[in-house]
Design an enzyme around this catalytic site. Structure first.
Site, PDB file in Angstrom:
ATOM      1  CG  ASP A 148      -1.817  -1.155   1.323  1.00 57.83           C
ATOM      2  OD1 ASP A 148      -2.135  -1.723   0.270  1.00 57.83           O
ATOM      3  OD2 ASP A 148      -2.221  -1.506   2.459  1.00 57.83           O
TER       4      ASP A 148
HETATM    5  N1  URA Z   1      -1.060  -5.964   3.965  1.00 55.92           N
HETATM    6  C1  URA Z   1      -1.589  -4.735   3.967  1.00 55.92           C
HETATM    7  O1  URA Z   1      -2.618  -4.515   4.596  1.00 55.92           O
HETATM    8  N2  URA Z   1      -0.946  -3.762   3.298  1.00 55.92           N
HETATM    9  C2  URA Z   1       0.210  -3.951   2.627  1.00 55.92           C
HETATM   10  O2  URA Z   1       0.748  -3.015   2.044  1.00 55.92           O
HETATM   11  C3  URA Z   1       0.748  -5.236   2.635  1.00 55.92           C
HETATM   12  C4  URA Z   1       0.089  -6.234   3.302  1.00 55.92           C
END
Ligand code: URA
Length: 242
Positions: free
Chosen positions: A106
């Protein structure tokens, strides 16, 4: 491999511009000017490459693997919407190449992300079938306890998902710092698992992806890695599912 093709594969430019550079004595390999476009090049014998005297990156061929320590505020996308792309952290020369992120982080997640041009490697690292461990450090909103970790190990039902997902390892290094190992790569998986267990992730950092950790890279830094280092799940006893 012919010199002209080699330069294109290095991200130096289009066929036309590489041809021009070669024929105008602008290209040097291992300190020697090379000016015949069809000259055979052994990529593994190239140690330095320069154009007009300016050193260039020597990209391993045919496949390259990049480890990036992703800072917050970058999107894992070639077409980012709200933040710059993680690929903008790489030099222009590399951005001319076929760059595929191995899975996604993310925009607000930091840490280890791999980038490659090797589709098979990408598949092997991201397919749940191959069971590659990903270790995350999550800062939690509320202090948690062993019961919370056990819930994650037993499995939780993600909102909007019919499947139960479980952690492969979960422990608290402080009451609000969770170390969580998972093997799938579902959308927002860590945040959703933590939410399903009744808490909230305030900050997320990936410490390890398969065999790779940040290895001293500061946020935003990258380096080439070798992919033939063993891809196995190295887990110490404390991370083992009870
Ligand atoms: N899980 C998440 O919630 N976000 C990420 O970026 C990676 C794994």
């Amino acid at each position: 491999m012919q010199l002209l093709k080699y330069l294109q594969a290095q991200g130096i430019g289009s066929r036309k511009s590489c041809q021009w550079l070669i024929e105008n004595d602008c290209v040097a390999i291992n300190g020697q000017t090379v000016n015949f476009p069809k000259q055979e090049i052994q990529p593994e014998d190239v140690h330095t490459l320069s154009i007009d005297g300016e050193p260039k990156i020597v990209v391993p061929l045919p496949y390259f693997y990049i480890l990036l320590n992703k800072p917050a505020g970058y999107e894992t996308s070639h077409k980012p919407r709200d933040y710059p792309s993680i690929f903008s952290l790489l030099p222009d020369q590399l951005r001319e190449l076929d760059l595929q992120a191995v899975g996604r982080l993310d925009a607000d997640t930091t840490g280890v992300i791999l980038i490659t041009n090797d589709g098979q490697f990408n598949h092997r690292m991201t397919s749940p079938k191959h069971k590659v461990d990903k270790l995350y450090q999550a800062c939690l909103k509320h202090p948690a306890d062993d019961h919370f970790c056990q819930t994650l190990l037993n499995g939780v039902l993600l909102h909007d998902d019919n499947e139960i997902v479980s952690a492969n390892a979960a422990e608290l290094s402080t009451p609000t710092t969770l170390l969580l190992t998972i093997r799938e790569g579902k959308y927002h998986q860590v945040k959703r698992m933590v939410a399903a267990a009744g808490n909230r992730v305030e900050q997320l950092h990936r410490l390890r992806f398969g065999d790779w950790n940040e290895d001293g890279l500061a946020p935003g830094e990258w380096k080439f890695i070798r992919a033939d280092e063993k891809i196995e799940n190295k887990r110490t006893k404390i991370y083992l599912k009870s």
